[in-house]
Design an enzyme around this catalytic site. Structure first.
Site, PDB file in Angstrom:
ATOM      1  N   GLU A 271       0.795  -1.222   0.000  1.00  0.00           N
ATOM      2  CA  GLU A 271       0.000   0.000   0.000  1.00  0.00           C
ATOM      3  C   GLU A 271       0.830   1.276   0.000  1.00  0.00           C
ATOM      4  O   GLU A 271       0.511   2.214   0.736  1.00  0.00           O
ATOM      5  CB  GLU A 271      -0.942  -0.028   1.208  1.00  0.00           C
ATOM      6  CG  GLU A 271      -0.252  -0.017   2.590  1.00  0.00           C
ATOM      7  CD  GLU A 271       0.141  -1.375   3.140  1.00  0.00           C
ATOM      8  OE1 GLU A 271       0.356  -2.305   2.341  1.00  0.00           O
ATOM      9  OE2 GLU A 271       0.267  -1.499   4.377  1.00  0.00           O
ATOM     10  N   HIS A 295      -8.139  -4.209  -1.101  1.00  0.00           N
ATOM     11  CA  HIS A 295      -7.369  -4.279   0.141  1.00  0.00           C
ATOM     12  C   HIS A 295      -6.363  -3.122   0.225  1.00  0.00           C
ATOM     13  O   HIS A 295      -6.329  -2.393   1.214  1.00  0.00           O
ATOM     14  CB  HIS A 295      -6.654  -5.633   0.206  1.00  0.00           C
ATOM     15  CG  HIS A 295      -5.815  -5.837   1.426  1.00  0.00           C
ATOM     16  ND1 HIS A 295      -6.277  -6.492   2.542  1.00  0.00           N
ATOM     17  CD2 HIS A 295      -4.545  -5.469   1.713  1.00  0.00           C
ATOM     18  CE1 HIS A 295      -5.330  -6.513   3.461  1.00  0.00           C
ATOM     19  NE2 HIS A 295      -4.251  -5.897   2.979  1.00  0.00           N
ATOM     20  N   GLU A 296      -5.576  -2.955  -0.823  1.00  0.00           N
ATOM     21  CA  GLU A 296      -4.549  -1.897  -0.789  1.00  0.00           C
ATOM     22  C   GLU A 296      -5.193  -0.512  -0.751  1.00  0.00           C
ATOM     23  O   GLU A 296      -4.693   0.396  -0.081  1.00  0.00           O
ATOM     24  CB  GLU A 296      -3.573  -2.032  -1.960  1.00  0.00           C
ATOM     25  CG  GLU A 296      -2.889  -3.405  -2.098  1.00  0.00           C
ATOM     26  CD  GLU A 296      -2.304  -3.975  -0.808  1.00  0.00           C
ATOM     27  OE1 GLU A 296      -1.937  -3.190   0.084  1.00  0.00           O
ATOM     28  OE2 GLU A 296      -2.246  -5.225  -0.696  1.00  0.00           O
ATOM     29  N   HIS A 299      -6.069   0.339   2.782  1.00  0.00           N
ATOM     30  CA  HIS A 299      -4.942   0.775   3.615  1.00  0.00           C
ATOM     31  C   HIS A 299      -4.751   2.292   3.578  1.00  0.00           C
ATOM     32  O   HIS A 299      -4.093   2.854   4.460  1.00  0.00           O
ATOM     33  CB  HIS A 299      -3.646   0.114   3.145  1.00  0.00           C
ATOM     34  CG  HIS A 299      -3.364  -1.223   3.762  1.00  0.00           C
ATOM     35  ND1 HIS A 299      -3.335  -1.432   5.118  1.00  0.00           N
ATOM     36  CD2 HIS A 299      -3.056  -2.418   3.188  1.00  0.00           C
ATOM     37  CE1 HIS A 299      -3.019  -2.710   5.353  1.00  0.00           C
ATOM     38  NE2 HIS A 299      -2.852  -3.326   4.200  1.00  0.00           N
ATOM     39  N   GLU A 318      -3.823  -4.704   9.453  1.00  0.00           N
ATOM     40  CA  GLU A 318      -4.321  -5.700   8.493  1.00  0.00           C
ATOM     41  C   GLU A 318      -5.735  -6.197   8.782  1.00  0.00           C
ATOM     42  O   GLU A 318      -6.511  -6.419   7.852  1.00  0.00           O
ATOM     43  CB  GLU A 318      -3.341  -6.873   8.400  1.00  0.00           C
ATOM     44  CG  GLU A 318      -1.954  -6.476   7.870  1.00  0.00           C
ATOM     45  CD  GLU A 318      -1.964  -5.844   6.472  1.00  0.00           C
ATOM     46  OE1 GLU A 318      -2.972  -5.975   5.745  1.00  0.00           O
ATOM     47  OE2 GLU A 318      -0.950  -5.201   6.120  1.00  0.00           O
ATOM     48  N   ASP A 375       9.434 -10.118   9.823  1.00  0.00           N
ATOM     49  CA  ASP A 375       9.271 -10.961   8.627  1.00  0.00           C
ATOM     50  C   ASP A 375       9.021 -12.421   9.001  1.00  0.00           C
ATOM     51  O   ASP A 375       8.315 -13.141   8.291  1.00  0.00           O
ATOM     52  CB  ASP A 375      10.519 -10.897   7.731  1.00  0.00           C
ATOM     53  CG  ASP A 375      10.562  -9.623   6.892  1.00  0.00           C
ATOM     54  OD1 ASP A 375       9.539  -8.907   6.809  1.00  0.00           O
ATOM     55  OD2 ASP A 375      11.639  -9.345   6.306  1.00  0.00           O
ATOM     56  N   TYR A 383      -4.280 -10.885   9.905  1.00  0.00           N
ATOM     57  CA  TYR A 383      -5.322 -10.593   8.919  1.00  0.00           C
ATOM     58  C   TYR A 383      -6.644 -11.237   9.320  1.00  0.00           C
ATOM     59  O   TYR A 383      -7.673 -10.576   9.424  1.00  0.00           O
ATOM     60  CB  TYR A 383      -4.925 -11.142   7.537  1.00  0.00           C
ATOM     61  CG  TYR A 383      -3.739 -10.486   6.892  1.00  0.00           C
ATOM     62  CD1 TYR A 383      -2.437 -10.786   7.293  1.00  0.00           C
ATOM     63  CD2 TYR A 383      -3.904  -9.576   5.850  1.00  0.00           C
ATOM     64  CE1 TYR A 383      -1.344 -10.197   6.687  1.00  0.00           C
ATOM     65  CE2 TYR A 383      -2.818  -8.975   5.240  1.00  0.00           C
ATOM     66  CZ  TYR A 383      -1.540  -9.278   5.656  1.00  0.00           C
ATOM     67  OH  TYR A 383      -0.466  -8.684   5.054  1.00  0.00           O
TER      68      TYR A 383
HETATM   69  N1  BES Z   1       1.024  -4.428   3.708  1.00  0.00           N
HETATM   70  C1  BES Z   1       0.771  -5.730   3.204  1.00  0.00           C
HETATM   71  C2  BES Z   1       2.008  -6.413   2.708  1.00  0.00           C
HETATM   72  C3  BES Z   1       3.114  -6.546   3.734  1.00  0.00           C
HETATM   73  C4  BES Z   1       2.839  -6.882   5.045  1.00  0.00           C
HETATM   74  C5  BES Z   1       4.423  -6.341   3.361  1.00  0.00           C
HETATM   75  C6  BES Z   1       3.871  -6.986   5.962  1.00  0.00           C
HETATM   76  C7  BES Z   1       5.437  -6.449   4.274  1.00  0.00           C
HETATM   77  C8  BES Z   1       5.179  -6.779   5.587  1.00  0.00           C
HETATM   78  C9  BES Z   1      -0.274  -5.700   2.097  1.00  0.00           C
HETATM   79  O1  BES Z   1      -1.283  -4.762   2.285  1.00  0.00           O
HETATM   80  C10 BES Z   1      -0.963  -7.021   2.077  1.00  0.00           C
HETATM   81  O2  BES Z   1      -1.543  -7.368   3.078  1.00  0.00           O
HETATM   82  N2  BES Z   1      -0.940  -7.714   0.963  1.00  0.00           N
HETATM   83  C11 BES Z   1      -1.631  -8.972   0.796  1.00  0.00           C
HETATM   84  C12 BES Z   1      -2.957  -8.712   0.117  1.00  0.00           C
HETATM   85  C13 BES Z   1      -4.086  -9.602   0.538  1.00  0.00           C
HETATM   86  C14 BES Z   1      -4.298  -9.727   2.013  1.00  0.00           C
HETATM   87  C15 BES Z   1      -5.376  -9.180  -0.154  1.00  0.00           C
HETATM   88  C16 BES Z   1      -0.718  -9.864  -0.046  1.00  0.00           C
HETATM   89  O3  BES Z   1       0.411  -9.463  -0.314  1.00  0.00           O
HETATM   90  O4  BES Z   1      -1.107 -10.958  -0.409  1.00  0.00           O
HETATM   91 ZN    ZN Z   2      -2.546  -5.362   3.931  1.00  0.00          ZN
END
Ligand code: BES
Ligand code: ZN
Length: 610
Positions: A271, A295-296, A299, A318, A375, A383
């Site tokens: 996002e 989703h994005e 955010h 999330e 990580d 989520y």
């Molecule tokens: N912000 C996250 C991705 C992220 C989280 C990157 C933690 C680094 C550390 C992003 O918004 C996300 O949740 N992406 C999901 C989308 C899905 C839940 C619809 C993905 O990457 O799959």
């Molecule tokens: Zn997210």
């Protein structure tokens, strides 16, 4: 409660806070370095302050000045995931409320964990190199010396010099571009972010990029090879953005662009303000994966306006975002779709908790991260346990409209700031001050701090899910003689999402018999499917059934794309399949140098190589 500090950062947020960041970046593909200067406008929060600590990781610090005067500094020992603390000695004492401009001249390392440098051969166009960043959660410090904690928010301005045939974009609005006077082979792009934001949202991409307009404030960017497909796939973006505004109030960031990255991008979406980054695996051709965009977009409110104070409160980002993503889905389609998505989420939660183990502390909604790299803690838990809690509250408190009233108030109250779970809970209690009896019945401690599945199991409407469950059951119990009764037409009435769910359900069962999987390929021909969500689950099913023919296909999928949601489980399944293990390790070791640094580090752990 005592002030909670951020255990993922070295910086002392109670001493000072960054208000603005002025970046000058010179992107050098030859040496895979960014030669940079970062001028931080820092405000003292206490009297008598003469030492500042910033986060860094693999940075080469050349010189530091404070209000123009050169100062002493020291880099601490390198911590395994936090990097090294940069301690800066000021030649004067600051009083509370005073500002100082600290300018750090430095260079990034070719190994910077936030950056992936791609050769021309690794791009779609094959002609130009490419660079992109991924700062969330704590990688910004490998690109910029900063207070790398989401509890600090600042505006930023950047001047980025790149080879003149390339385009630079950042998570900000554009502020002009011009020729680099000092170097005729280069061009400078300027960016301005006027909304204070946490530094994990700073993002940079440099490549041979083109764009297409898809709405009054929306463009898609990518290499030319994908830009038209992307414009088609994401055509609903402005519509979804409007739905989001109806739910949450005005979008404050100006532009909402999308950037389709090369296939090694480690996430589905990120996002970054003004410019969401997405994986090319969303290009299914049928807009079936647009929930990632919803989703994005969400955010832009939960995460980017109201931000988790530390990564222990990541569920606030999330969980609310998944809740809003599904509210947008509800308004694009209907309540049945939302219920279907919620069932899918619950099943993702079951799977995540099975992978981590039901007593693993990382499966609690608010985990302790003192000794854990964010990580490593990443999973579906924040989520989907987060969503489950919000949905449970929605039901207890009177339904979606009433609960959205709270979410909107929460956003308004905490916009432009960073919050903890306690702040959120206090806000909930004061918004529903006439319903505290109901709220007191919630087992908060279990929801927040117990590992494993939530203390309450929601009931969802199964009407869209029933077809997936029925077909799943038929395949699970079918004996050899019964395999003939399956035909291509079983899937005819199913949407892409339902096919994904059908496969996801099968993955929760004990492995299918090999003959059943072979028959499934005969009738459904999943090997030929392009949709990455279908293909990924299908290949896992084959590997679990120990079908050797799937090994090269799985090895190909983990190589041609690097989205961690797909690559890590596939590698883990390959590892658990004895016949495939040596090839999996060999493939990883061969590809590692060209993989994204974050993905490479996590897959190495998944394969027990570190
Ligand atoms: N912000 C996250 C991705 C992220 C989280 C990157 C933690 C680094 C550390 C992003 O918004 C996300 O949740 N992406 C999901 C989308 C899905 C839940 C619809 C993905 O990457 O799959
Ligand atoms: Zn997210």
């Amino acid at each position: 409660m005592a002030e909670q500090s951020d255990s993922s950062s070295f910086t002392a947020t109670e001493h000072f806070t960054t208000r603005h960041l002025a970046l000058t970046l010179r992107v050098e593909f030859q040496s895979r370095r960014i030669a940079a200067s970062a001028a931080l406008t820092v405000e003292a929060l206490r009297d008598e302050l003469s030492e500042l600590t910033l986060d860094t990781r693999d940075l080469k610090i050349l010189k530091i000045t404070a209000n123009g005067q050169e100062v002493k500094f020291a880099l601490g020992n390198k911590h395994c995931f936090k990097g090294a603390a940069l301690t800066i000695s000021l030649p004067f004492k600051l009083l509370r409320g005073q500002h100082v401009v600290v300018e750090v001249s430095y260079e990034t390392s070719p190994e910077a964990s936030a950056l992936q440098w791609l050769t021309a051969e690794q791009t779609a166009g094959k002609k130009h190199p490419y660079l992109f960043s991924q700062c969330q959660a704590i990688h910004c410090r490998s690109m910029i010396p900063c207070q790398d904690t989401p509890s600090v928010k600042s505006t930023y301005y950047a001047r980025v010099s790149v080879p003149k045939e390339l385009v630079a974009l950042m998570s900000a609005n554009h502020d002009g571009e011009f020729a680099d006077d000092q170097d005729k082979s280069r061009k400078i792009f300027c960016f301005r972010q006027t909304v204070p934001m946490p530094c994990y949202l700073i993002a940079l991409v440099v490549g041979s990029l083109e764009s297409r307009v898809i709405g009054p404030r929306c463009r898609v960017w990518s290499e030319r090879e994908m830009v038209d497909a992307a414009a088609y796939e994401f055509e609903e973006t402005e519509t979804m953005l409007k739905k989001a505004e109806d739910l949450m109030g005005p979008y404050v960031w100006g532009q909402y662009d999308l950037l389709v990255l090369p296939p090694s991008f480690p996430y589905g979406g990120m996002e970054n303000p003004c410019l969401t980054f997405v994986t090319p695996t969303l290009l299914a051709g049928d807009r079936s994966l647009s929930n990632v965009i919803a989703h994005e977009i969400s955010h832009s409110w939960t995460g980017n306006l109201v931000t988790n104070k530390t990564w222990e409160h990541f569920w606030l980002n999330e969980g609310h975002t998944v809740y809003l993503e599904r509210m947008i889905g509800r308004s694009m389609f209907d309540e049945k779709h939302r219920q279907f998505a919620a069932i899918g989420g619950w099943k993702d939660l079951l799977e995540a908790i099975e992978t981590f183990g039901a007593t693993n502390p990382l499966t609690s909604l608010v985990p302790r991260l003192c000794d854990t790299d964010p990580d490593d803690a990443f999973s579906s838990v924040p989520y989907e346990k987060g969503f489950a809690l919000l949905y449970h509250l929605e039901e207890l408190l009177g339904g979606p409209d009433i609960f959205m009233g709270f979410v909107k108030a929460y956003i308004q109250i905490f916009a432009y700031s960073s919050v903890t779970t306690e702040d959120w809970k206090n806000c909930l209690y004061s918004y529903f001050s006439d319903k505290t009896e109901i709220l007191n019945k919630v087992d908060w401690d279990a929801w927040f701090h117990s590992p494993g599945m939530p203390p309450f199991t929601p009931h969802y409407d199964t009407s869209m899910n029933d077809a997936c469950v029925t077909l799943c059951k038929r395949w699970t119990i079918a004996t050899d003689v019964e395999l003939d009764c399956f035909t291509e037409s079983d899937l005819k009435e199913m949407t892409s999402m339902q096919k994904i769910e059908f496969l996801a359900l099968l993955l929760l069962e004990t492995p299918l018999r090999l003959n059943n999987v072979k028959r499934m390929q005969q009738v459904y021909k999943f090997n030929d499917v392009k949709n990455a969500e279908i293909k990924f689950r299908w290949l896992r099913l084959c590997l679990r059934a120990q079908w050797e023919k799937a090994i090269p296909l799985a090895l190909e999928m983990v190589t041609v794309q690097g989205r961690m949601k797909f690559t890590r489980p596939l590698y883990r399944d390959l590892y658990n399949f004895e016949k495939a293990r040596p090839q999996a390790i060999e493939t990883f070791q061969k590809n590692k140098p060209s993989m994204h640094p974050i993905t490479a580090a996590l897959v190495a752990k998944d394969l027990h190589l570190v």
